[in-house]
Design an enzyme around this catalytic site. Structure first.
Site, PDB file in Angstrom:
ATOM      1  CD  GLU A 297      -2.855   1.572   0.433  1.00  0.00           C
ATOM      2  OE1 GLU A 297      -3.611   0.755  -0.064  1.00  0.00           O
ATOM      3  OE2 GLU A 297      -2.815   2.734  -0.222  1.00  0.00           O
ATOM      4  CG  ASP A 301      -0.911   4.946  -0.673  1.00  0.00           C
ATOM      5  OD1 ASP A 301      -1.772   4.678  -1.918  1.00  0.00           O
ATOM      6  OD2 ASP A 301      -0.934   4.924   0.535  1.00  0.00           O
ATOM      7  CB  SER A 497      -5.644   1.958  -2.785  1.00  0.00           C
ATOM      8  OG  SER A 497      -5.031   1.687  -1.348  1.00  0.00           O
TER       9      SER A 497
END
Ligand SMILES: *[C@@H]1O[C@H](CO)[C@@H](O)[C@H](O)[C@H]1NC(C)=O
Ligand SMILES: *[C@@H]1O[C@H](CO)[C@@H](O)[C@H](O)[C@H]1NC(C)=O
Length: 578
Positions: A297, A301, A497
Protein backbone atom coordinates in the site's frame (compact mmCIF):
# COMPACT_ATOMS: atom_id res chain seq x y z
CA UNK A 1 -25.09 40.10 61.28
CA UNK A 2 -27.47 39.71 58.37
CA UNK A 3 -24.51 40.24 56.07
CA UNK A 4 -22.50 37.46 57.69
CA UNK A 5 -25.49 35.21 57.71
CA UNK A 6 -25.82 35.71 54.00
CA UNK A 7 -22.21 34.85 53.41
CA UNK A 8 -22.61 31.80 55.57
CA UNK A 9 -25.64 30.62 53.61
CA UNK A 10 -23.88 31.26 50.31
CA UNK A 11 -20.79 29.40 51.36
CA UNK A 12 -22.85 26.48 52.62
CA UNK A 13 -24.63 26.47 49.28
CA UNK A 14 -21.37 26.64 47.38
CA UNK A 15 -19.80 23.92 49.49
CA UNK A 16 -22.74 21.63 49.07
CA UNK A 17 -22.86 22.25 45.33
CA UNK A 18 -19.18 21.56 44.85
CA UNK A 19 -19.26 18.84 47.46
CA UNK A 20 -22.18 17.37 45.63
CA UNK A 21 -20.22 17.31 42.43
CA UNK A 22 -17.18 15.89 44.10
CA UNK A 23 -18.81 13.32 46.32
CA UNK A 24 -22.03 12.25 44.66
CA UNK A 25 -22.20 13.20 41.01
CA UNK A 26 -18.94 11.56 40.10
CA UNK A 27 -20.40 8.23 41.19
CA UNK A 28 -23.61 8.87 39.24
CA UNK A 29 -22.49 7.30 35.97
CA UNK A 30 -24.42 6.86 32.76
CA UNK A 31 -23.43 4.93 29.62
CA UNK A 32 -21.77 7.14 27.01
CA UNK A 33 -21.47 4.47 24.32
CA UNK A 34 -21.84 0.72 24.18
CA UNK A 35 -22.14 -2.04 21.59
CA UNK A 36 -24.71 -4.82 22.01
CA UNK A 37 -21.98 -7.39 21.56
CA UNK A 38 -18.31 -7.61 20.64
CA UNK A 39 -18.15 -6.03 17.18
CA UNK A 40 -18.08 -8.40 14.24
CA UNK A 41 -14.62 -9.64 13.21
CA UNK A 42 -13.19 -9.14 16.71
CA UNK A 43 -12.66 -11.63 19.52
CA UNK A 44 -11.75 -11.13 23.17
CA UNK A 45 -8.47 -12.49 24.49
CA UNK A 46 -9.41 -11.61 28.07
CA UNK A 47 -7.76 -9.16 30.42
CA UNK A 48 -4.71 -7.30 29.11
CA UNK A 49 -1.36 -8.16 30.76
CA UNK A 50 -1.03 -6.46 34.13
CA UNK A 51 0.80 -3.17 33.92
CA UNK A 52 -0.79 -2.30 30.56
CA UNK A 53 -1.35 1.44 30.24
CA UNK A 54 -3.23 3.51 27.68
CA UNK A 55 -3.19 7.14 26.65
CA UNK A 56 -6.75 8.42 26.98
CA UNK A 57 -8.07 11.24 24.83
CA UNK A 58 -10.97 13.20 26.33
CA UNK A 59 -12.60 15.36 23.66
CA UNK A 60 -14.33 18.43 25.11
CA UNK A 61 -17.20 20.36 23.62
CA UNK A 62 -15.97 23.72 22.29
CA UNK A 63 -17.46 26.90 23.70
CA UNK A 64 -18.59 28.04 20.26
CA UNK A 65 -19.87 24.82 18.80
CA UNK A 66 -20.24 25.97 15.20
CA UNK A 67 -17.28 28.34 15.02
CA UNK A 68 -14.84 25.89 13.44
CA UNK A 69 -17.15 24.63 10.71
CA UNK A 70 -18.54 28.11 9.98
CA UNK A 71 -14.97 29.33 9.53
CA UNK A 72 -14.15 26.33 7.34
CA UNK A 73 -16.93 27.25 4.92
CA UNK A 74 -15.94 30.94 4.93
CA UNK A 75 -12.33 30.23 4.00
CA UNK A 76 -13.29 27.55 1.43
CA UNK A 77 -16.15 29.27 -0.38
CA UNK A 78 -15.03 31.12 -3.54
CA UNK A 79 -16.32 34.68 -3.43
CA UNK A 80 -16.51 34.87 0.36
CA UNK A 81 -14.49 37.82 1.77
CA UNK A 82 -12.48 35.34 3.84
CA UNK A 83 -11.87 32.91 0.94
CA UNK A 84 -8.43 31.28 1.43
CA UNK A 85 -7.68 33.42 4.51
CA UNK A 86 -6.39 30.40 6.41
CA UNK A 87 -5.77 30.26 10.14
CA UNK A 88 -2.67 29.41 12.12
CA UNK A 89 -2.46 26.60 14.64
CA UNK A 90 -2.93 29.12 17.46
CA UNK A 91 -5.98 30.71 15.83
CA UNK A 92 -7.59 27.30 15.39
CA UNK A 93 -6.99 26.55 19.07
CA UNK A 94 -8.86 29.75 20.00
CA UNK A 95 -11.74 28.74 17.75
CA UNK A 96 -12.25 25.37 19.43
CA UNK A 97 -11.47 26.28 23.04
CA UNK A 98 -13.81 24.62 25.58
CA UNK A 99 -15.88 26.59 28.12
CA UNK A 100 -14.02 27.35 31.37
CA UNK A 101 -16.71 25.43 33.25
CA UNK A 102 -16.09 22.37 31.07
CA UNK A 103 -12.39 22.41 31.89
CA UNK A 104 -13.10 22.97 35.55
CA UNK A 105 -15.55 20.09 35.81
CA UNK A 106 -13.33 17.64 33.97
CA UNK A 107 -10.30 18.61 36.02
CA UNK A 108 -12.13 18.17 39.32
CA UNK A 109 -13.40 14.78 38.15
CA UNK A 110 -9.84 13.72 37.30
CA UNK A 111 -8.63 15.12 40.63
CA UNK A 112 -11.30 13.10 42.39
CA UNK A 113 -9.74 10.02 40.79
CA UNK A 114 -6.25 11.15 41.86
CA UNK A 115 -5.00 11.66 38.31
CA UNK A 116 -2.03 13.95 38.65
CA UNK A 117 -2.28 17.11 36.62
CA UNK A 118 1.26 16.53 35.32
CA UNK A 119 -0.01 13.59 33.26
CA UNK A 120 -2.71 15.77 31.60
CA UNK A 121 -1.98 17.77 28.45
CA UNK A 122 -3.98 19.51 25.73
CA UNK A 123 -3.88 17.98 22.22
CA UNK A 124 -5.61 18.05 18.84
CA UNK A 125 -5.29 21.80 18.57
CA UNK A 126 -7.07 22.78 21.74
CA UNK A 127 -10.22 20.90 22.67
CA UNK A 128 -8.90 17.54 23.75
CA UNK A 129 -7.19 16.47 26.96
CA UNK A 130 -4.74 13.62 26.85
CA UNK A 131 -4.05 11.54 29.95
CA UNK A 132 -0.76 9.79 29.44
CA UNK A 133 -0.05 6.34 30.80
CA UNK A 134 -3.35 5.55 32.55
CA UNK A 135 -3.36 2.00 33.91
CA UNK A 136 -6.14 -0.21 32.60
CA UNK A 137 -7.41 -0.69 36.16
CA UNK A 138 -7.70 3.05 36.62
CA UNK A 139 -9.33 3.52 33.20
CA UNK A 140 -11.91 0.87 34.15
CA UNK A 141 -12.81 2.81 37.30
CA UNK A 142 -12.77 6.20 35.60
CA UNK A 143 -15.04 5.10 32.77
CA UNK A 144 -17.07 2.29 34.31
CA UNK A 145 -15.45 0.21 31.59
CA UNK A 146 -14.12 -3.29 31.23
CA UNK A 147 -11.04 -3.03 29.05
CA UNK A 148 -9.90 -6.25 27.47
CA UNK A 149 -7.47 -7.36 24.85
CA UNK A 150 -9.25 -7.87 21.52
CA UNK A 151 -7.95 -9.47 18.36
CA UNK A 152 -9.06 -8.49 14.88
CA UNK A 153 -9.76 -11.87 13.31
CA UNK A 154 -8.70 -10.95 9.75
CA UNK A 155 -5.47 -9.08 10.49
CA UNK A 156 -4.52 -10.67 13.80
CA UNK A 157 -3.91 -7.19 15.21
CA UNK A 158 -4.62 -6.83 18.95
CA UNK A 159 -5.85 -3.71 20.76
CA UNK A 160 -7.11 -2.81 24.22
CA UNK A 161 -10.75 -1.74 24.04
CA UNK A 162 -14.00 -1.94 25.98
CA UNK A 163 -17.44 -2.84 24.65
CA UNK A 164 -19.02 -0.08 26.71
CA UNK A 165 -18.03 2.95 28.75
CA UNK A 166 -19.74 5.48 30.99
CA UNK A 167 -19.19 8.99 32.27
CA UNK A 168 -20.61 10.85 35.25
CA UNK A 169 -23.96 12.34 34.31
CA UNK A 170 -22.55 15.81 35.04
CA UNK A 171 -20.00 15.37 32.23
CA UNK A 172 -22.15 14.00 29.43
CA UNK A 173 -22.94 17.36 27.95
CA UNK A 174 -19.34 18.57 28.19
CA UNK A 175 -17.44 15.55 26.87
CA UNK A 176 -17.87 14.61 23.20
CA UNK A 177 -16.09 11.28 23.36
CA UNK A 178 -13.30 9.40 25.09
CA UNK A 179 -10.82 7.29 23.13
CA UNK A 180 -9.68 4.62 22.93
CA UNK A 181 -12.83 3.07 24.33
CA UNK A 182 -15.36 1.44 22.00
CA UNK A 183 -13.73 2.27 18.65
CA UNK A 184 -12.80 -1.12 17.28
CA UNK A 185 -10.92 0.50 14.45
CA UNK A 186 -8.93 -1.62 12.11
CA UNK A 187 -8.44 0.52 9.03
CA UNK A 188 -8.34 -1.38 5.78
CA UNK A 189 -6.02 -0.45 2.99
CA UNK A 190 -7.88 0.33 -0.21
CA UNK A 191 -5.91 -1.68 -2.69
CA UNK A 192 -6.36 -5.07 -4.19
CA UNK A 193 -4.26 -7.46 -6.15
CA UNK A 194 -6.19 -7.86 -9.38
CA UNK A 195 -8.51 -10.83 -9.21
CA UNK A 196 -8.15 -11.35 -12.92
CA UNK A 197 -5.53 -10.38 -15.43
CA UNK A 198 -8.06 -10.57 -18.24
CA UNK A 199 -8.91 -6.98 -19.03
CA UNK A 200 -11.94 -7.81 -21.17
CA UNK A 201 -13.41 -9.69 -18.20
CA UNK A 202 -12.89 -6.67 -16.07
CA UNK A 203 -14.50 -4.33 -18.54
CA UNK A 204 -17.56 -6.54 -18.65
CA UNK A 205 -17.68 -6.55 -14.86
CA UNK A 206 -17.32 -2.79 -14.61
CA UNK A 207 -20.26 -2.12 -16.85
CA UNK A 208 -22.71 -4.69 -15.57
CA UNK A 209 -26.19 -4.09 -16.85
CA UNK A 210 -25.12 -2.31 -20.00
CA UNK A 211 -25.68 -3.68 -23.48
CA UNK A 212 -22.63 -5.50 -24.74
CA UNK A 213 -22.46 -3.35 -27.85
CA UNK A 214 -21.35 -0.39 -25.80
CA UNK A 215 -18.19 -2.20 -24.80
CA UNK A 216 -16.61 -2.32 -28.23
CA UNK A 217 -16.22 1.44 -28.75
CA UNK A 218 -14.35 2.01 -25.52
CA UNK A 219 -10.58 2.30 -25.51
CA UNK A 220 -8.66 0.18 -23.03
CA UNK A 221 -5.17 0.55 -21.70
CA UNK A 222 -2.97 -2.44 -21.13
CA UNK A 223 -1.48 -0.80 -18.07
CA UNK A 224 -1.98 2.41 -16.21
CA UNK A 225 1.39 4.15 -15.97
CA UNK A 226 2.54 7.70 -15.10
CA UNK A 227 2.71 8.71 -18.77
CA UNK A 228 -0.84 7.50 -19.43
CA UNK A 229 -2.19 9.37 -16.39
CA UNK A 230 -0.24 12.53 -17.19
CA UNK A 231 -1.70 12.42 -20.69
CA UNK A 232 -5.26 11.53 -19.61
CA UNK A 233 -5.46 14.18 -16.89
CA UNK A 234 -3.46 16.74 -18.86
CA UNK A 235 -0.57 17.49 -16.53
CA UNK A 236 2.22 16.63 -19.02
CA UNK A 237 3.12 20.17 -19.98
CA UNK A 238 3.24 21.60 -16.45
CA UNK A 239 6.52 21.84 -14.55
CA UNK A 240 6.32 22.66 -10.82
CA UNK A 241 8.05 25.91 -9.94
CA UNK A 242 8.08 26.30 -6.19
CA UNK A 243 11.13 25.36 -4.19
CA UNK A 244 10.07 23.57 -1.06
CA UNK A 245 7.16 25.72 0.14
CA UNK A 246 4.66 23.33 -1.39
CA UNK A 247 4.57 19.84 0.16
CA UNK A 248 2.53 16.71 -0.56
CA UNK A 249 1.86 14.46 2.45
CA UNK A 250 1.06 10.76 2.10
CA UNK A 251 -0.38 9.08 5.20
CA UNK A 252 0.48 5.49 6.04
CA UNK A 253 -1.42 3.78 8.86
CA UNK A 254 -0.91 0.27 10.29
CA UNK A 255 2.82 0.99 10.47
CA UNK A 256 3.09 0.83 6.65
CA UNK A 257 6.00 2.52 4.88
CA UNK A 258 7.40 2.53 1.33
CA UNK A 259 10.73 1.55 -0.21
CA UNK A 260 12.93 4.25 -1.73
CA UNK A 261 14.61 1.61 -3.91
CA UNK A 262 11.28 0.56 -5.43
CA UNK A 263 10.41 4.22 -6.00
CA UNK A 264 13.66 4.76 -7.89
CA UNK A 265 13.14 1.64 -10.02
CA UNK A 266 9.56 2.67 -10.75
CA UNK A 267 10.47 6.22 -11.73
CA UNK A 268 13.44 5.13 -13.84
CA UNK A 269 11.19 2.82 -15.81
CA UNK A 270 8.04 4.94 -16.07
CA UNK A 271 9.13 8.57 -15.66
CA UNK A 272 12.82 8.47 -16.41
CA UNK A 273 13.43 12.23 -16.15
CA UNK A 274 12.28 11.94 -12.51
CA UNK A 275 14.55 9.06 -11.52
CA UNK A 276 15.91 11.03 -8.54
CA UNK A 277 12.49 11.30 -6.84
CA UNK A 278 12.72 10.96 -3.06
CA UNK A 279 10.58 11.31 0.03
CA UNK A 280 11.01 12.08 3.72
CA UNK A 281 9.64 9.68 6.31
CA UNK A 282 8.10 10.98 9.53
CA UNK A 283 7.58 8.36 12.21
CA UNK A 284 4.32 9.10 14.03
CA UNK A 285 3.64 7.14 17.22
CA UNK A 286 6.03 4.27 16.54
CA UNK A 287 5.00 3.59 12.96
CA UNK A 288 8.61 2.61 12.30
CA UNK A 289 10.64 2.70 9.10
CA UNK A 290 12.74 -0.11 7.70
CA UNK A 291 13.22 0.63 3.99
CA UNK A 292 14.13 -3.00 3.30
CA UNK A 293 10.68 -4.22 4.42
CA UNK A 294 8.26 -2.00 2.55
CA UNK A 295 4.51 -2.42 2.38
CA UNK A 296 2.56 -2.65 -0.88
CA UNK A 297 0.00 0.00 0.00
CA UNK A 298 2.70 2.48 1.01
CA UNK A 299 4.71 1.71 -2.13
CA UNK A 300 1.83 2.35 -4.52
CA UNK A 301 0.76 5.50 -2.66
CA UNK A 302 4.18 7.12 -2.82
CA UNK A 303 4.88 5.93 -6.39
CA UNK A 304 1.70 7.47 -7.82
CA UNK A 305 1.88 10.66 -5.76
CA UNK A 306 5.42 11.16 -7.15
CA UNK A 307 4.36 10.08 -10.63
CA UNK A 308 1.99 13.06 -10.76
CA UNK A 309 3.67 15.68 -8.57
CA UNK A 310 7.46 15.24 -8.96
CA UNK A 311 9.58 17.27 -8.01
CA UNK A 312 7.28 18.64 -5.30
CA UNK A 313 8.66 17.43 -1.93
CA UNK A 314 6.83 14.44 -0.44
CA UNK A 315 6.48 13.48 3.22
CA UNK A 316 5.39 9.97 4.16
CA UNK A 317 3.81 9.59 7.63
CA UNK A 318 4.44 6.13 9.03
CA UNK A 319 1.78 5.96 11.73
CA UNK A 320 1.61 3.36 14.50
CA UNK A 321 -0.48 2.68 17.58
CA UNK A 322 2.05 4.17 19.99
CA UNK A 323 4.28 2.49 22.58
CA UNK A 324 1.32 0.72 24.21
CA UNK A 325 0.03 -0.47 20.83
CA UNK A 326 -3.49 0.62 21.74
CA UNK A 327 -4.11 4.05 20.23
CA UNK A 328 -6.42 4.66 17.32
CA UNK A 329 -4.54 5.43 14.11
CA UNK A 330 -6.54 8.46 13.06
CA UNK A 331 -6.30 10.06 16.50
CA UNK A 332 -2.53 9.45 16.53
CA UNK A 333 -1.90 10.96 13.13
CA UNK A 334 -4.27 13.90 13.65
CA UNK A 335 -2.72 14.58 17.04
CA UNK A 336 0.69 14.79 15.38
CA UNK A 337 -0.27 16.82 12.31
CA UNK A 338 -2.46 19.37 14.11
CA UNK A 339 0.43 20.11 16.43
CA UNK A 340 2.70 21.20 13.53
CA UNK A 341 3.15 24.91 12.75
CA UNK A 342 3.50 24.05 9.07
CA UNK A 343 1.34 21.42 7.44
CA UNK A 344 1.50 20.08 3.87
CA UNK A 345 -0.95 21.85 1.54
CA UNK A 346 -2.13 18.52 0.12
CA UNK A 347 -2.61 15.18 1.85
CA UNK A 348 -3.47 11.71 0.53
CA UNK A 349 -5.02 8.97 2.72
CA UNK A 350 -5.85 5.50 1.35
CA UNK A 351 -7.23 3.76 4.45
CA UNK A 352 -10.76 3.49 5.73
CA UNK A 353 -13.31 1.70 7.90
CA UNK A 354 -16.95 0.86 7.37
CA UNK A 355 -18.68 3.84 8.92
CA UNK A 356 -21.12 1.62 10.81
CA UNK A 357 -18.26 -0.24 12.50
CA UNK A 358 -17.28 2.88 14.43
CA UNK A 359 -19.09 4.66 17.26
CA UNK A 360 -20.92 7.72 15.96
CA UNK A 361 -19.38 10.13 18.52
CA UNK A 362 -15.91 8.91 17.66
CA UNK A 363 -16.50 9.39 13.92
CA UNK A 364 -17.87 12.89 14.53
CA UNK A 365 -14.85 13.74 16.61
CA UNK A 366 -12.33 12.50 14.02
CA UNK A 367 -14.25 14.37 11.32
CA UNK A 368 -14.01 17.56 13.39
CA UNK A 369 -10.20 17.21 13.32
CA UNK A 370 -10.28 17.12 9.51
CA UNK A 371 -12.22 20.40 9.62
CA UNK A 372 -9.27 21.86 11.55
CA UNK A 373 -6.93 20.84 8.73
CA UNK A 374 -9.26 22.49 6.21
CA UNK A 375 -9.29 25.75 8.18
CA UNK A 376 -5.50 25.71 8.01
CA UNK A 377 -5.60 25.43 4.22
CA UNK A 378 -5.02 21.72 3.69
CA UNK A 379 -6.70 19.74 0.89
CA UNK A 380 -7.29 16.20 2.21
CA UNK A 381 -7.97 13.42 -0.32
CA UNK A 382 -9.43 10.12 0.94
CA UNK A 383 -10.06 6.82 -0.85
CA UNK A 384 -13.77 5.94 -1.25
CA UNK A 385 -13.21 2.19 -0.77
CA UNK A 386 -12.92 -0.85 -3.02
CA UNK A 387 -16.13 -2.76 -2.36
CA UNK A 388 -18.64 -0.79 -4.41
CA UNK A 389 -21.58 0.09 -2.21
CA UNK A 390 -20.60 -2.57 0.30
CA UNK A 391 -18.81 -5.86 0.87
CA UNK A 392 -20.67 -9.17 1.21
CA UNK A 393 -24.38 -9.28 2.00
CA UNK A 394 -24.35 -6.08 4.11
CA UNK A 395 -26.87 -7.58 6.53
CA UNK A 396 -27.13 -6.02 9.93
CA UNK A 397 -27.64 -8.17 13.03
CA UNK A 398 -31.40 -7.91 12.56
CA UNK A 399 -31.09 -9.32 9.03
CA UNK A 400 -31.89 -6.11 7.17
CA UNK A 401 -29.56 -4.90 4.42
CA UNK A 402 -27.78 -1.55 4.72
CA UNK A 403 -25.29 -0.16 2.21
CA UNK A 404 -21.85 0.37 3.74
CA UNK A 405 -20.12 3.66 2.99
CA UNK A 406 -16.60 4.19 4.32
CA UNK A 407 -15.33 6.51 6.99
CA UNK A 408 -13.48 8.95 7.10
CA UNK A 409 -14.80 9.53 3.57
CA UNK A 410 -18.31 10.15 4.89
CA UNK A 411 -16.91 13.12 6.83
CA UNK A 412 -18.14 16.20 4.92
CA UNK A 413 -14.81 18.05 5.36
CA UNK A 414 -12.61 15.85 3.16
CA UNK A 415 -12.54 15.17 -0.57
CA UNK A 416 -13.30 11.56 -1.43
CA UNK A 417 -11.85 9.81 -4.48
CA UNK A 418 -13.68 7.02 -6.34
CA UNK A 419 -12.42 4.83 -9.19
CA UNK A 420 -12.65 4.67 -13.00
CA UNK A 421 -11.16 2.65 -15.84
CA UNK A 422 -10.65 2.84 -19.63
CA UNK A 423 -10.93 6.04 -21.67
CA UNK A 424 -12.95 7.48 -24.57
CA UNK A 425 -15.04 7.30 -22.56
CA UNK A 426 -13.60 6.82 -19.10
CA UNK A 427 -16.12 4.72 -17.14
CA UNK A 428 -16.75 3.85 -13.50
CA UNK A 429 -14.72 0.98 -12.05
CA UNK A 430 -17.01 -1.60 -10.46
CA UNK A 431 -14.99 -1.54 -7.25
CA UNK A 432 -15.53 2.20 -6.71
CA UNK A 433 -16.83 2.83 -3.18
CA UNK A 434 -19.80 5.16 -2.89
CA UNK A 435 -23.01 5.86 -1.05
CA UNK A 436 -24.53 7.96 1.70
CA UNK A 437 -23.54 8.49 5.32
CA UNK A 438 -25.65 7.33 8.25
CA UNK A 439 -23.72 9.67 10.60
CA UNK A 440 -23.21 12.95 8.71
CA UNK A 441 -25.97 14.89 7.06
CA UNK A 442 -25.72 16.19 3.55
CA UNK A 443 -23.55 19.34 3.52
CA UNK A 444 -25.01 22.32 1.74
CA UNK A 445 -22.27 22.42 -0.91
CA UNK A 446 -23.63 19.19 -2.45
CA UNK A 447 -27.34 19.84 -1.91
CA UNK A 448 -28.09 20.57 -5.54
CA UNK A 449 -25.86 17.88 -7.05
CA UNK A 450 -27.18 15.10 -4.82
CA UNK A 451 -30.82 16.14 -5.14
CA UNK A 452 -30.47 15.99 -8.92
CA UNK A 453 -29.08 12.46 -8.63
CA UNK A 454 -32.05 11.38 -6.49
CA UNK A 455 -34.45 12.63 -9.14
CA UNK A 456 -32.87 10.13 -11.49
CA UNK A 457 -32.69 7.33 -8.91
CA UNK A 458 -36.32 7.56 -7.84
CA UNK A 459 -37.40 5.02 -5.23
CA UNK A 460 -34.78 2.42 -6.14
CA UNK A 461 -32.97 1.04 -3.03
CA UNK A 462 -35.24 3.03 -0.73
CA UNK A 463 -34.50 2.16 2.89
CA UNK A 464 -31.10 0.66 2.09
CA UNK A 465 -29.24 3.96 2.43
CA UNK A 466 -29.73 7.30 4.18
CA UNK A 467 -31.16 9.79 1.71
CA UNK A 468 -30.32 12.74 3.97
CA UNK A 469 -26.69 11.65 4.48
CA UNK A 470 -23.50 13.06 2.99
CA UNK A 471 -22.93 11.49 -0.45
CA UNK A 472 -19.58 10.08 -1.59
CA UNK A 473 -17.32 10.16 -3.57
CA UNK A 474 -16.65 13.74 -4.67
CA UNK A 475 -14.20 13.08 -7.49
CA UNK A 476 -12.60 10.04 -9.17
CA UNK A 477 -9.57 8.79 -11.09
CA UNK A 478 -8.28 5.60 -12.73
CA UNK A 479 -8.29 2.69 -10.30
CA UNK A 480 -7.48 -0.47 -12.30
CA UNK A 481 -4.43 -1.98 -13.94
CA UNK A 482 -1.66 0.12 -12.36
CA UNK A 483 1.98 -0.82 -12.73
CA UNK A 484 3.62 -0.75 -9.28
CA UNK A 485 7.09 -1.77 -8.10
CA UNK A 486 7.22 -3.95 -5.02
CA UNK A 487 10.41 -5.63 -3.79
CA UNK A 488 11.92 -5.08 -7.21
CA UNK A 489 9.00 -6.63 -9.12
CA UNK A 490 6.94 -4.67 -11.61
CA UNK A 491 3.41 -5.89 -10.82
CA UNK A 492 -0.22 -4.96 -11.40
CA UNK A 493 -2.39 -3.45 -8.66
CA UNK A 494 -5.78 -1.80 -8.42
CA UNK A 495 -7.90 0.19 -6.02
CA UNK A 496 -9.17 3.63 -5.07
CA UNK A 497 -6.00 3.58 -2.98
CA UNK A 498 -4.02 4.50 -6.06
CA UNK A 499 -6.66 6.83 -7.48
CA UNK A 500 -6.30 8.91 -4.30
CA UNK A 501 -2.58 9.85 -4.57
CA UNK A 502 -3.16 10.46 -8.29
CA UNK A 503 -5.76 13.12 -7.51
CA UNK A 504 -3.69 14.45 -4.60
CA UNK A 505 -0.72 14.81 -6.98
CA UNK A 506 -2.82 16.85 -9.41
CA UNK A 507 -4.17 19.09 -6.62
CA UNK A 508 -0.59 19.55 -5.45
CA UNK A 509 0.33 20.82 -8.94
CA UNK A 510 -2.53 23.34 -8.75
CA UNK A 511 -1.27 24.44 -5.34
CA UNK A 512 2.19 24.80 -6.83
CA UNK A 513 0.87 27.24 -9.40
CA UNK A 514 -1.11 29.19 -6.79
CA UNK A 515 1.89 29.49 -4.47
CA UNK A 516 4.19 30.45 -7.34
CA UNK A 517 1.83 33.29 -8.26
CA UNK A 518 1.73 34.51 -4.66
CA UNK A 519 -1.68 33.07 -3.80
CA UNK A 520 -2.88 30.84 -1.00
CA UNK A 521 -3.36 27.11 -1.73
CA UNK A 522 -6.77 25.58 -2.49
CA UNK A 523 -7.51 24.25 1.01
CA UNK A 524 -10.77 22.36 1.50
CA UNK A 525 -11.81 21.68 -2.08
CA UNK A 526 -15.49 20.71 -1.99
CA UNK A 527 -17.22 24.12 -1.95
CA UNK A 528 -15.15 25.07 -5.00
CA UNK A 529 -15.57 21.68 -6.71
CA UNK A 530 -19.35 21.62 -6.32
CA UNK A 531 -19.71 25.35 -6.92
CA UNK A 532 -17.87 25.62 -10.22
CA UNK A 533 -14.82 23.35 -10.20
CA UNK A 534 -16.95 20.50 -11.57
CA UNK A 535 -17.09 22.29 -14.93
CA UNK A 536 -13.39 21.53 -15.38
CA UNK A 537 -13.78 17.80 -14.63
CA UNK A 538 -14.54 14.95 -17.02
CA UNK A 539 -18.05 13.84 -16.15
CA UNK A 540 -18.28 10.03 -15.98
CA UNK A 541 -21.63 8.69 -17.17
CA UNK A 542 -21.19 4.92 -17.55
CA UNK A 543 -20.67 2.03 -15.18
CA UNK A 544 -21.85 1.19 -11.69
CA UNK A 545 -20.60 -0.02 -8.30
CA UNK A 546 -22.30 -3.32 -7.41
CA UNK A 547 -22.23 -4.58 -3.84
CA UNK A 548 -24.44 -5.77 -0.95
CA UNK A 549 -25.99 -8.28 -3.38
CA UNK A 550 -27.31 -5.49 -5.64
CA UNK A 551 -26.28 -3.86 -8.92
CA UNK A 552 -25.20 -0.75 -7.03
CA UNK A 553 -25.63 2.83 -8.14
CA UNK A 554 -25.07 3.96 -11.73
CA UNK A 555 -22.79 6.68 -12.96
CA UNK A 556 -24.94 9.32 -14.70
CA UNK A 557 -24.50 12.86 -16.03
CA UNK A 558 -23.63 15.14 -13.13
CA UNK A 559 -22.79 13.90 -9.64
CA UNK A 560 -23.33 10.24 -8.75
CA UNK A 561 -22.33 8.01 -5.80
CA UNK A 562 -19.91 6.05 -8.01
CA UNK A 563 -17.55 8.63 -9.54
CA UNK A 564 -18.68 11.86 -7.82
CA UNK A 565 -18.38 14.90 -10.08
CA UNK A 566 -15.91 13.17 -12.42
CA UNK A 567 -12.16 12.91 -13.06
CA UNK A 568 -9.63 15.77 -13.12
CA UNK A 569 -8.50 17.75 -16.10
CA UNK A 570 -5.52 19.70 -14.82
CA UNK A 571 -5.40 22.32 -17.60
CA UNK A 572 -9.11 23.09 -17.29
CA UNK A 573 -8.86 23.28 -13.52
CA UNK A 574 -5.88 25.62 -13.78
CA UNK A 575 -7.72 27.86 -16.23
CA UNK A 576 -10.60 28.11 -13.80
CA UNK A 577 -8.25 29.37 -11.12
CA UNK A 578 -6.91 32.21 -13.26
C1 LIG B 1 -10.51 -13.18 -21.59
O1 LIG B 1 -11.90 -12.95 -21.66
C2 LIG B 1 -12.44 -13.13 -22.93
C3 LIG B 1 -13.92 -12.70 -22.91
O2 LIG B 1 -14.57 -13.23 -21.78
C4 LIG B 1 -12.24 -14.60 -23.38
O3 LIG B 1 -12.74 -14.76 -24.70
C5 LIG B 1 -10.75 -14.90 -23.35
O4 LIG B 1 -10.54 -16.27 -23.66
C6 LIG B 1 -10.14 -14.59 -21.99
N1 LIG B 1 -8.70 -14.74 -22.03
C7 LIG B 1 -8.03 -15.38 -21.11
C8 LIG B 1 -6.55 -15.40 -21.26
O5 LIG B 1 -8.58 -15.92 -20.16
C1 LIG C 1 -29.77 9.52 8.50
O1 LIG C 1 -28.95 10.66 8.50
C2 LIG C 1 -29.31 11.64 9.44
C3 LIG C 1 -28.41 12.84 9.20
O2 LIG C 1 -27.06 12.52 9.32
C4 LIG C 1 -29.20 11.06 10.83
O3 LIG C 1 -29.58 12.03 11.79
C5 LIG C 1 -30.07 9.82 10.95
O4 LIG C 1 -29.88 9.23 12.20
C6 LIG C 1 -29.73 8.84 9.86
N1 LIG C 1 -30.65 7.72 9.89
C7 LIG C 1 -30.25 6.46 10.03
C8 LIG C 1 -31.34 5.44 10.01
O5 LIG C 1 -29.09 6.14 10.17
Amino acid sequence: MYYYHCIFVLSVLATSLLGGLAKQSWEDMRTKHSWNAIPRNWESLGRPPSGTTIDLYIALKPQHENALVDTLYEVSEPGHPRYRAYLTKEQVAELVVPRPVTLKLVHSWLEHHSISSSSISMTHGGNTLMLKGVSVTQANTLLGASYQLYRHIESGETVVRTVSYSLPVALHWHVLTVAPTTSFDSPRTQWQTPRTRNRSDRAVKSTSGEPATMLSSRAKVDSVTPSFLRWLYDTESYTPNTQGENVLGVVGLLGDYPSPTDLTAFMQKYRSEAGDATFTVVDVNDGGYDPTHPNEEANMDIQYAEAMAYPIPHIFYSTGRGPSGTETYYMSWLDYILDQENVPQTISISYDNEELSLPREYAIYVCYQFAKLGVRGVSVMLASGDDGIGKGTCQKDDGTVRFRPSFPGTCPYVTVVGGTTDYNPEVAAALSGGGFSDYFKRPRYQEEAVTTFFQDLGSRYEGLYNASGRGIPDIAAQALGFRVFFNGNDQEEEGTSIATPVVAGIISLLNDWLIMTGQEPLGFLNPWLYGRGFQSLNDITEGSNPGCGTDGFSAIAGWDPVTGLGTPNFRNMLEQLF
